[in-house]
Motif scaffolding. Structure first.
Motif, PDB file in Angstrom:
ATOM      1  N   LEU A  70      -4.578   1.171   6.068  1.00  0.00           N
ATOM      2  CA  LEU A  70      -3.609   1.923   5.266  1.00  0.00           C
ATOM      3  C   LEU A  70      -3.367   1.233   3.931  1.00  0.00           C
ATOM      4  O   LEU A  70      -3.238   1.886   2.889  1.00  0.00           O
ATOM      5  N   LEU A  71      -3.310  -0.071   3.953  1.00  0.00           N
ATOM      6  CA  LEU A  71      -3.092  -0.841   2.723  1.00  0.00           C
ATOM      7  C   LEU A  71      -4.195  -0.566   1.714  1.00  0.00           C
ATOM      8  O   LEU A  71      -3.926  -0.302   0.533  1.00  0.00           O
ATOM      9  N   ALA A  91      -6.082   1.963   1.516  1.00  0.00           N
ATOM     10  CA  ALA A  91      -6.114   3.366   1.108  1.00  0.00           C
ATOM     11  C   ALA A  91      -4.955   3.736   0.189  1.00  0.00           C
ATOM     12  O   ALA A  91      -4.915   4.853  -0.328  1.00  0.00           O
ATOM     13  N   ASP A  92      -4.052   2.795  -0.035  1.00  0.00           N
ATOM     14  CA  ASP A  92      -2.858   3.073  -0.832  1.00  0.00           C
ATOM     15  C   ASP A  92      -3.157   2.882  -2.314  1.00  0.00           C
ATOM     16  O   ASP A  92      -3.489   1.772  -2.746  1.00  0.00           O
ATOM     17  N   GLY A  93      -3.024   3.943  -3.096  1.00  0.00           N
ATOM     18  CA  GLY A  93      -3.301   3.860  -4.518  1.00  0.00           C
ATOM     19  C   GLY A  93      -2.344   2.957  -5.269  1.00  0.00           C
ATOM     20  O   GLY A  93      -2.602   2.606  -6.426  1.00  0.00           O
ATOM     21  N   ARG A  94      -1.238   2.556  -4.621  1.00  0.00           N
ATOM     22  CA  ARG A  94      -0.278   1.656  -5.262  1.00  0.00           C
ATOM     23  C   ARG A  94      -0.641   0.192  -5.080  1.00  0.00           C
ATOM     24  O   ARG A  94       0.055  -0.700  -5.594  1.00  0.00           O
ATOM     25  N   LEU A  95      -1.720  -0.084  -4.371  1.00  0.00           N
ATOM     26  CA  LEU A  95      -2.167  -1.462  -4.193  1.00  0.00           C
ATOM     27  C   LEU A  95      -2.463  -2.060  -5.572  1.00  0.00           C
ATOM     28  O   LEU A  95      -3.149  -1.441  -6.385  1.00  0.00           O
ATOM     29  N   HIS A 119      -5.697   2.415 -10.564  1.00  0.00           N
ATOM     30  CA  HIS A 119      -5.074   3.514 -11.315  1.00  0.00           C
ATOM     31  C   HIS A 119      -5.704   3.711 -12.693  1.00  0.00           C
ATOM     32  O   HIS A 119      -5.541   4.754 -13.311  1.00  0.00           O
ATOM     33  N   ASP A 164     -11.218   5.852  -1.047  1.00  0.00           N
ATOM     34  CA  ASP A 164     -10.796   5.323  -2.334  1.00  0.00           C
ATOM     35  C   ASP A 164     -11.562   5.997  -3.472  1.00  0.00           C
ATOM     36  O   ASP A 164     -10.982   6.330  -4.509  1.00  0.00           O
ATOM     37  N   GLN A 208     -10.273   9.672  -3.695  1.00  0.00           N
ATOM     38  CA  GLN A 208      -8.882   9.690  -4.163  1.00  0.00           C
ATOM     39  C   GLN A 208      -8.789   9.291  -5.634  1.00  0.00           C
ATOM     40  O   GLN A 208      -7.936   9.806  -6.373  1.00  0.00           O
TER      41      GLN A 208
END
Length: 222
Positions: free
Chosen positions: A8-9, A11-15, A20, A150, A153
């Motif tokens: 999940l980490l 896959a998180d775009g906020r990592l 971005h 990733d 997304q």
């Protein structure tokens, strides 16, 4: 850290790895005339070409990270040979550097993370992704899926900044790509070593990266 949380980490775009700032080639594709309704097909095309190669590389790097003394440099060399565009390699290194920095802060004691420093060059994104996966105990399928998700997304998120797209539609693109994504995961898992890494190419994606590099006005790095 549980492997499921690690997946999940990643896959998180906020990592905080710089993802971005990338569009997966969508920005230059739109600049040369790709229609907005072609974006879902573009996502699928990337999954079947660039995505497959990178997912296989991430799986191989993960396996190296699990094995003491395994040489991840061979994966890095094989992957670079499958990335003919210098700007695309540079973009991948930027993302890999972000993942490596995160890994050094969070798992500095893991031998695979320490081995990243021996590469002599910034790790490409899939290589760093595989090493992070090894540090958190992810499975081969989890790492391949994270790499592919990733990529898809990245394109979908960039579309929201580049096009008049309803966020719900962008989410639908990812859901619709699910079957293809799982098909590519299965193919990536069959790779047994750097010499069997797929070499599928996407000539237009490579050309887009070259065009983008020469533009003075752009929103995304790549």
């Amino acid at each position: 850290m549980p492997a499921e949380l690690g997946a999940l980490l990643l896959a998180d775009g906020r990592l905080p790895t710089g993802g971005h700032a990338h569009s997966g080639g969508l920005e230059p594709a739109l600049q040369v005339g790709m229609r907005p309704d072609d974006v879902p097909r573009y996502i699928e095309a990337r999954l079947r070409t660039v995505g497959l190669v990178e997912a296989a590389a991430a799986v191989l790097a993960l396996r190296c990270g699990r094995t003491a003394g395994a040489d991840v440099d061979e994966v890095q060399v094989a992957l670079r040979a499958r990335m003919p565009s210098a700007p695309a390699r540079t973009a991948s290194e930027l993302l890999g550097r972000g993942l490596a920095r995160l890994a050094r802060r969070l798992w500095p004691e893991h031998p695979a993370v320490a081995a990243l420093d021996s590469l002599g060059a910034p790790p490409l994104r899939p290589v760093a992704l595989g090493i992070v996966g090894a540090a958190v105990g992810m499975s081969d399928a989890q790492v391949a899926r994270a790499s592919l998700y990733d990529d898809a997304q990245t394109v979908a998120a960039a579309a929201l900044k580049l096009l008049p797209v309803d966020p719900t539609d962008a989410t639908r693109w990812l859901l619709d790509a699910g079957h293809t994504l799982e098909e590519i995961v299965a193919r990536a898992l069959t790779c047994t070593g750097p010499d069997t890494m797929p070499a599928t190419t996407a000539p237009l994606v490579e050309q887009y990266s070259l065009d983008h590099e020469s533009r003075s006005r752009r929103i995304f790095v790549a």
